[in-house]
Design an enzyme around this catalytic site. Structure first.
Site, PDB file in Angstrom:
ATOM      1  N   ASP A 292       9.233  69.776 -69.885  1.00 55.46           N
ATOM      2  CA  ASP A 292       8.345  69.126 -70.843  1.00 55.46           C
ATOM      3  C   ASP A 292       9.064  68.895 -72.170  1.00 55.46           C
ATOM      4  OD1 ASP A 292       6.204  68.271 -72.417  1.00 55.46           O
ATOM      5  OD2 ASP A 292       4.834  69.769 -71.619  1.00 55.46           O
TER       6      ASP A 292
ATOM      7  N   HIS B 225       7.363  67.492 -74.991  1.00 55.09           N
ATOM      8  CA  HIS B 225       6.352  67.250 -76.029  1.00 55.09           C
ATOM      9  C   HIS B 225       6.550  68.246 -77.173  1.00 55.09           C
ATOM     10  CE1 HIS B 225       4.439  65.309 -72.526  1.00 55.09           C
ATOM     11  NE2 HIS B 225       3.967  64.476 -73.450  1.00 55.09           N
TER      12      HIS B 225
END
Length: 149
Positions: free
Chosen positions: A13, A15
């Protein structure tokens, strides 16, 4: 005494916005924050918690694959003799996450002390962390802790 907290985004990920906001809010609340950034492995969380004598590890995931990324996480924590470390996870933890209570139950069964959805206000997580770590703050400190995104 300042409490050390490890913060990062697990797995593949990338983000970063949520943990950046959370890092700022935690620092303003008086925590010593080690931000691992994005795409952090389980080992990086465990190594950082050990190196910084952390009281808490906060795992973030927004891309929906936290169940896979966190498989065995608490065994790694236990293997490093970090059983007393408080662990949180938050974000969009499952693809097609319709019933968050089911998701929360799953991650609690995995060993996380608290599970938050992607809409959680940073102040809610901080208050939970204070309670779990038995951290007291003066009223004047609390009044100064507003975070805007």
């Amino acid at each position: 005494m300042t409490k050390s907290v490890i913060l990062g985004v697990i797995g593949s990920d990338a983000h970063v916005v949520g943990i950046t906001i959370l890092e700022q809010a935690l620092e303003e609340a008086g925590f010593d924050v080690v931000n691992l950034g994005v795409q952090s492995s389980q080992d990086e969380f465990v190594d950082a918690a050990t190196a910084h004598d952390a009281e808490a590890v906060l795992v973030s995931s927004l891309y929906g694959h936290a169940k896979q990324d966190c498989q065995g996480f608490h065994q790694a924590v236990a293997d490093a003799d970090l059983e007393d470390v408080t662990t949180y996870i938050g974000g969009n933890l499952a693809v097609g996450q319709d019933d968050f209570e089911e998701t929360r139950r799953h991650f609690r069964e995995m060993g996380f002390d608290r599970v938050f959805d992607s809409e959680t206000d940073p102040e809610d997580a901080i208050e939970a962390l204070r309670a779990d770590l038995d951290v007291r703050s003066s009223e004047s400190e609390r009044d100064g802790q507003t975070v805007s995104a």
